[in-house]
Design an enzyme around this catalytic site. Sequence first.
Site, PDB file in Angstrom:
ATOM      1  N   SER A 228     -11.429   5.627  -2.217  1.00 10.06           N
ATOM      2  CA  SER A 228     -11.279   7.036  -1.901  1.00 10.06           C
ATOM      3  C   SER A 228     -11.455   7.144  -0.394  1.00 10.06           C
ATOM      4  O   SER A 228     -12.578   7.280   0.093  1.00 10.06           O
ATOM      5  CB  SER A 228     -12.322   7.878  -2.643  1.00 10.06           C
ATOM      6  OG  SER A 228     -12.184   9.229  -2.252  1.00 10.06           O
TER       7      SER A 228
ATOM      8  N   ASP B 160      -6.384   5.236  -5.340  1.00  8.73           N
ATOM      9  CA  ASP B 160      -6.962   5.893  -4.168  1.00  8.73           C
ATOM     10  C   ASP B 160      -7.141   7.390  -4.417  1.00  8.73           C
ATOM     11  O   ASP B 160      -6.548   7.965  -5.330  1.00  8.73           O
ATOM     12  CB  ASP B 160      -6.008   5.659  -2.976  1.00  8.73           C
ATOM     13  CG  ASP B 160      -6.715   5.733  -1.630  1.00  8.73           C
ATOM     14  OD1 ASP B 160      -7.858   6.218  -1.569  1.00  8.73           O
ATOM     15  OD2 ASP B 160      -6.102   5.312  -0.628  1.00  8.73           O
TER      16      ASP B 160
ATOM     17  N   GLU C  64      -4.777 -19.266  14.954  1.00  9.42           N
ATOM     18  CA  GLU C  64      -5.493 -18.374  14.033  1.00  9.42           C
ATOM     19  C   GLU C  64      -5.039 -18.596  12.587  1.00  9.42           C
ATOM     20  O   GLU C  64      -5.835 -18.508  11.656  1.00  9.42           O
ATOM     21  CB  GLU C  64      -5.276 -16.917  14.439  1.00  9.42           C
ATOM     22  CG  GLU C  64      -6.096 -16.530  15.665  1.00  9.42           C
ATOM     23  CD  GLU C  64      -5.865 -15.083  16.097  1.00  9.42           C
ATOM     24  OE1 GLU C  64      -6.841 -14.411  16.433  1.00  9.42           O
ATOM     25  OE2 GLU C  64      -4.690 -14.638  16.092  1.00  9.42           O
TER      26      GLU C  64
ATOM     27  N   ASP D 133     -19.237   4.337  -6.682  1.00 10.36           N
ATOM     28  CA  ASP D 133     -20.377   4.653  -7.534  1.00 10.36           C
ATOM     29  C   ASP D 133     -20.300   3.847  -8.817  1.00 10.36           C
ATOM     30  O   ASP D 133     -19.273   3.252  -9.143  1.00 10.36           O
ATOM     31  CB  ASP D 133     -20.424   6.158  -7.823  1.00 10.36           C
ATOM     32  CG  ASP D 133     -19.136   6.664  -8.452  1.00 10.36           C
ATOM     33  OD1 ASP D 133     -18.836   6.263  -9.579  1.00 10.36           O
ATOM     34  OD2 ASP D 133     -18.425   7.468  -7.796  1.00 10.36           O
TER      35      ASP D 133
ATOM     36  N   LYS E 124      -4.231  -0.386  -6.814  1.00 14.20           N
ATOM     37  CA  LYS E 124      -5.274   0.267  -6.012  1.00 14.20           C
ATOM     38  C   LYS E 124      -5.215   1.758  -6.325  1.00 14.20           C
ATOM     39  O   LYS E 124      -4.180   2.391  -6.104  1.00 14.20           O
ATOM     40  CB  LYS E 124      -5.007  -0.007  -4.529  1.00 14.20           C
ATOM     41  CG  LYS E 124      -6.006   0.626  -3.569  1.00 14.20           C
ATOM     42  CD  LYS E 124      -5.759   0.091  -2.168  1.00 14.20           C
ATOM     43  CE  LYS E 124      -6.457   0.866  -1.082  1.00 14.20           C
ATOM     44  NZ  LYS E 124      -6.041   0.432   0.263  1.00 14.20           N
TER      45      LYS E 124
ATOM     46  N   ASP F 240       0.840  -1.201   0.000  1.00 16.07           N
ATOM     47  CA  ASP F 240       0.000   0.000   0.000  1.00 16.07           C
ATOM     48  C   ASP F 240       0.872   1.247   0.000  1.00 16.07           C
ATOM     49  O   ASP F 240       2.028   1.231  -0.448  1.00 16.07           O
ATOM     50  CB  ASP F 240      -0.967  -0.067   1.201  1.00 16.07           C
ATOM     51  CG  ASP F 240      -2.281   0.653   0.946  1.00 16.07           C
ATOM     52  OD1 ASP F 240      -2.334   1.869   1.204  1.00 16.07           O
ATOM     53  OD2 ASP F 240      -3.250   0.011   0.498  1.00 16.07           O
TER      54      ASP F 240
END
Length: 733
Positions: A530, A481, A617, A537, A479, A369
């Site tokens: 965003s 953003d 886990e 949308d 990605k 990221d």
Amino acid sequence: MAILFDSTSRLFTLKTNHSMYQMKADRYGVLLHTWFGMKSSAFDYSYRISYADRGFSGNPYDAEDDRTYSLDVLPQEFPTYGSGDYRSTALKIRYPDGTSACELRYLKHEINEGKYSLPGLPAIYADSADTLSDTLIITLEDTRHMFYVHLYYGVMEGLDIITRAVCVENHSEADIYIENIQSACIDYLHGNFDLHTFYGRHVKERNYQRAPLTHGIQSIGSTRGTSSHQYNPFLILSDRDTTEDHGNCYGFSLLYSGDFLGSAELDQYDQTRLLLGIHPDNFCFCIKPQERFYAPETAMAYSCHGLGELSRIFHRTYRSHLCRGKWTNERRPVLLNAWEGVYFDFDGKKLVQMAKDAANLGVELFVMDDGWFGKRDLDVSGLGDWIVNEEKLGCSLLELSDAIHDLGLQFGIWFEPEGINEDSNLYRTHPDWVLKVPGKSPTRSRLQLLLDFSREDVRDYIFTHICKVLDSARIEYLKWDLNRSLADLYSAALPAERQGEVMHRYVLGLYDMLEKLIQRYPDMLIEGCSGGGGRFDAGMLYYTPQIWCSDDTDAIERLSIQYGTSFGYPVSTMGSHVSHCPNEQTGRIAPLHTRATVAMSGTFGYELDVNKISEEEKEIVKSQIIEFRKYYSLIQYGNYYRLTNPDQTTAYHGWEFVAADGSEALLCLVALQIHPNGPGYWMRLKGLKEDSVYVIDGREYPGDVLMNGGLLLPQATEEYQSFRIHIIEKSNF
Ligand code: GLA
């Protein structure tokens, strides 16, 4: 043909499998709206309109001495400002002489096979024989002969979707200005409606709200330059007694990612007008002689079987006739995003270690990221400098991506192409490239500004640098953003009289760059974002088949966020990840099983540092990924049923995925409260075959019994415990 035209009565009837839409050019050439709703014979529905002499509702001159004909009262297809209609209107033009009064009259129409597309704008498409579609274009003429309005209608028979878009064409010798243009206007002759909208804020998007329509105008919208966290460009009107499974409802979805306005007006005669389009506040567009302007598309659907069926119409359409490319139908990889695991604190070694641990669990795609470029150890600098920070990584991007691929994983990377920090080399070199009003200090947000994406030269520069990065390594996912709202809408590249175009040109610029990106990298999976779901949308879905739903990864909060999102959008578009506990945003503790139940009802992935979870886990995560793959088709392509509203439920919240042929289903449940010695709870299932027998945990139940009597739910013994219950038709068992 789904579009019928009766030349004697000038009646247009548009039919899908279950809905009908009708208009009529009346004796004066005014295009009346006569019907949207249940399908019937193509009878002229204008018989329902009553004409009376109504005080203070004026009469157009062509009506001569007929005092009963008033545009202030009549249901119209595209009402205009200054025509004598005092309600909200769909079009306001500024003529060269400074006036705005505008009258439109029917001129001609054409009917074409197939679905239209729109230059530079997203549009629903039909690409196979099973999606019969036709296009109707009705041309209205301005009575002052300055311009034409072309109303576009796409009729997707099998999908039960009708689309609308508008094109204005200047055929005068002077510039005209569009001050307001709404893509859709629907006039109803009655007003007993509820209005359903989706409101929110950062980390709490798309909360569902339903309220009776009252006299006046109720509106939602955005002037933030994005569709926004605050309101979503999707609205529903329904009868007052409509429920999930019964009753009339009408959905309207705008395929646009910038400012929008959605309004519903209950007028003096208890009639309703719904409008949806670009928000006029930051908008004034100049059309030069012979130029055309296209307003974005609205998708409309009607259901007589309640809100659930309405949503499923949008789900089917958006999943496979709005999202495009390879990832429309191909299984998307289970990803691990490093953001909540390490934030900005990483180097190449740390990432490879994370990826190694993730690969051992069955993760298929590793995403790096924010923080890999320029000078970017915090969110205060570096944005705009799309140059790999090899010093921070300790290796080149190719070396990093190779190391990750060697682990059997794909590699993904984060960009915020529109953003720029003042503390960046790009800003120091091109301070004039940002949105900034001359003489006014710009509004900062997250200590950043925005590049002027209305400018091609700015976009070209960013595109080139992004491509350089993408071409330098093995990258399968991106990605995209955007971490602030637009402000200071001024472009150094436009003259004073065109500054009202900046917001829309910015959105067109965004679409242009995304289109170039997907053309150049057709196999790349692009996820929109965003600050979470601030630009969730239908416009973005044309370019990015999935969008990060919210920066709130708390599974219990996500129940409401994903519930609200599900009204207009399919789960295949909802970016959803399992994150650490206690949750970073809320401090809440929810079982790992529950976090997965919620994330699986989306694109599914993890957003944590695998090093920080226990061996036990890790074993659970492994089995979750296997389970998700097993249910993948059912979840992504099955029919989605909301069983409860999480904000009105105190016991179990439930939702269900049912295979299109009804052969299996997955029931998901989350216990919202836990009580000792509590009562028994049943959940009525939906969408099963009434006359089939289903097997649940080895026990047989007839489909109609599960849908009437319901399934007795297991007792929760842990806070926020969840259950994923597989339901299989006996003949497939
Ligand atoms: C936004 C996104 C997050 C993350 C950060 C990085 O907030 O929604 O997922 O990418 O930016 O700065």
